[in-house]
Design an enzyme around this catalytic site. Sequence first.
Site: not given
Ligand code: COA
Length: 417
Positions: A18, A73, A75-76, A97-98, A140-141, A170, A249-251, A274
């Site tokens: 989120q 994609l 990305t790994k 926000n990973f 998380y939130e 969030d 606040g003050g109200q 108020q």
């Molecule tokens: N291709 C390949 N790998 C991908 C990818 C893609 N397109 N998108 C994500 N990944 C991988 C990441 O590289 C990561 O790999 P690694 O841990 O092996 O390096 C893995 O997915 C997990 O990512 P992560 O963000 O740590 O996910 P999670 O599900 O374990 O955690 C959260 C989720 C939200 C707790 C965490 O992302 C977090 O703390 N984020 C920051 C704060 C935040 O935004 N919180 C959520 C608010 S709504």
Amino acid sequence: MSKKPLEGIKIIDFTHVQAGPACTQMLAWFGADVIKVERPGSGDVTRNQLRDIPEADALYFTMLNSNKRSLTLDTKKPEGKEVLTKLIRESDVLVENFGPGALDRMGFSWENIRELNPKMIVASVKGFSDGHHYDDLKVYENVAQCAGGAASTTGFWDGPPTISAAALGDSNTGMHLAIGILTAIIGRQQTGRGQRVAVSMQDSVLNLCRVKLRDQQRLDRVGYLEEYPQYPHGTFSDVVPRGGNAGGGGQPGWVLKCKGWETDPNAYIYFTIQGHAWAPICRAIGKPEWIEDPNYMTAEARQPHIFDIFNTIEAWLSDKTKFEAVDILRKFDIPCAPVLTMKELANDESLRASGSIVEVDHKVRGKYLTVGSPIKFSDLKPEITGSPLLGEHTEEVLLELGYSAEQVAHMQESRAV
Ligand code: COA
């Protein structure tokens, strides 16, 4: 049609859940080309969370990802990394926000990205700010609401710390990040360079809890907080207590029962006393004798029996619905509102007319309600569209990057996209 202000800004949207998606969705509303990068096969976890229609993306996803394009994609994988590298070279902003360190582990540290594209703005949400003693935590939130001071100050004094339904950790963090990104874009116009923008969820919650930090300092100095229900009859410890529904606040204010509260859990209004509205309040509730009464005339005089006053107002409200009550009180210029349910808000004609709640179309689920821009402009009316299907724009984006149809097909076969 005139250009939208953020048209021409290309954003790699590496966000999920989120906090990040709320930020990039808003930038997309204002015209940015937001390309949501998702893992092939699964995508953003919210696509599957709390589904109400078995085969359709969940509302959790659709309501945070409108106006975006979706590119899958991995990305790994080397080919995925190559695509991301190309995208970075020609984009303006990368938002993520990973969990802590994930982007670095993927091989795209801030230093690497800056080398690929010195104009790039890299914007991140994390639970805690860099260098904080909790900066390794995933968040998380509700975790953020606890860490940012909201939970300890929300709820009733005889109950546990309480989480707000509003997404203070969030979406609120996403809004802070959007301000940071726009500031960095303006900064880049001056310097020609991008920069790193980071917002922590803890800091964003704390920023909204600033009045409670105010109260802590007042409490440290004088030992009590005169606007809290604990004053003057109760006791204070050395930390800001939970104040129930008191005004911040003050109200002085409180949630008051209206006709039907016995069966309708939302038959309430919020009523604010108020200071300068005291005389109109007395007239409205049929207590004109209180206007000049020394026991009621000033805020100070009223405070010791503020709950007796609220009880009197509740007696006056007992034969009025929340809507009838507000219709009377508005004529006296008294700050108040009905406690509205989500159902009432969803059907609110004014919110529909202003575009704050909109109905949009989705290829699989059909029509659904979502929020529109809460920011209104004189020269921009954001048009809210449905969210993209997983990978809906993969081919389109890859062709734009210069890949051939054969190369795209090969990447699809090897599941890199
Ligand atoms: N291709 C390949 N790998 C991908 C990818 C893609 N397109 N998108 C994500 N990944 C991988 C990441 O590289 C990561 O790999 P690694 O841990 O092996 O390096 C893995 O997915 C997990 O990512 P992560 O963000 O740590 O996910 P999670 O599900 O374990 O955690 C959260 C989720 C939200 C707790 C965490 O992302 C977090 O703390 N984020 C920051 C704060 C935040 O935004 N919180 C959520 C608010 S709504």
